[in-house]
Write an enzyme that holds these catalytic residues in place. Sequence first.
Site, mmCIF file in Angstrom:
data_model
loop_
_atom_site.group_PDB
_atom_site.id
_atom_site.type_symbol
_atom_site.label_atom_id
_atom_site.label_comp_id
_atom_site.label_asym_id
_atom_site.label_seq_id
_atom_site.Cartn_x
_atom_site.Cartn_y
_atom_site.Cartn_z
ATOM 1 N N HIS A 178 0.410 -11.390 2.197
ATOM 2 C CA HIS A 178 -0.647 -10.924 1.487
ATOM 3 C C HIS A 178 -1.205 -11.540 0.071
ATOM 4 O O HIS A 178 -2.503 -11.724 0.103
ATOM 5 C CB HIS A 178 0.031 -9.318 0.892
ATOM 6 N N TYR A 219 0.738 -1.116 0.157
ATOM 7 C CA TYR A 219 -0.075 -0.045 -0.011
ATOM 8 C C TYR A 219 1.065 1.162 0.043
ATOM 9 O O TYR A 219 0.335 2.196 -0.229
ATOM 10 C CB TYR A 219 -1.012 -0.010 1.163
#
Length: 269
Positions: free
Chosen positions: A99, A41
């Site tokens: 992730h 991110y």
Amino acid sequence: MVMAIPAFGIGTFRLKSQAVIDSVRTALELGYRAVDTAQIYDNEAEVGEALASSGVRREEVFVTTKIWVENLARDRLRASLEQSLEKLRTSYVDLTLIHWPPPGGAVPVPEFMEALAQCKAAGLTREIGVSNFTIALMQEAIDAVGAREIATNQIELHPYLQNRKVAAFARSLGIRITSYMTLGYGKIPADPVIQEIAKAHGVAPAQVALAWAMQLGYAVIPSSTKREHLAANLEAAELRLTPDEMARIAALDRAERLVDPEGLAPAWD
């Protein structure tokens, strides 16, 4: 023993710079006590700034980050998590997730799960888990470190994609499901059934979708940059839907996947 994952938190996907600082800071002011971020991110430093300047004690906030696929090798995983901790201005996170599974199995599941478990043993993270894992991949992770070590599988889950097989498998082993994209990029609050239920309760449609997921036992991490939306989302934790309303939402499932990155996504269940 696995620490309980908060049922409600704030997500930070796609939020950058001052926008994520303001969003997290506002959420904490409103009473949120769980924050979800990730290495990819590119906002961990801003999340760390918001946490540090919030006035809320670190131990009161459940912080989650996620290891990106480029850092899954045994010789990179721990170093990358330590970098994340530095950016987040903390000596530990409460939950660290893989992730995405590595494309093409480039790094064996046991290698990165064992490395992640070692990070937990070293005190860098309180709990560990996975994200975007299929049943087969979850089984590989379980074989590597044991089901009791896996706190959650964070997956796309909303009324249009209810992911029942994965959710049932996780539940059978005591692994919590965290729903991301619960509002489906805004598609779910626009659904007529969701809107009708919201009207009956006098609440915002987004609250209905979030309450539905939490009532099924899933954790949710919606994001917003608007204070009124953050406040309304938080109120979803108090909303109780009737069995009939839950059944009507269950009937909305149409296997509509919104997150399916080419070259990264596994063969979904």
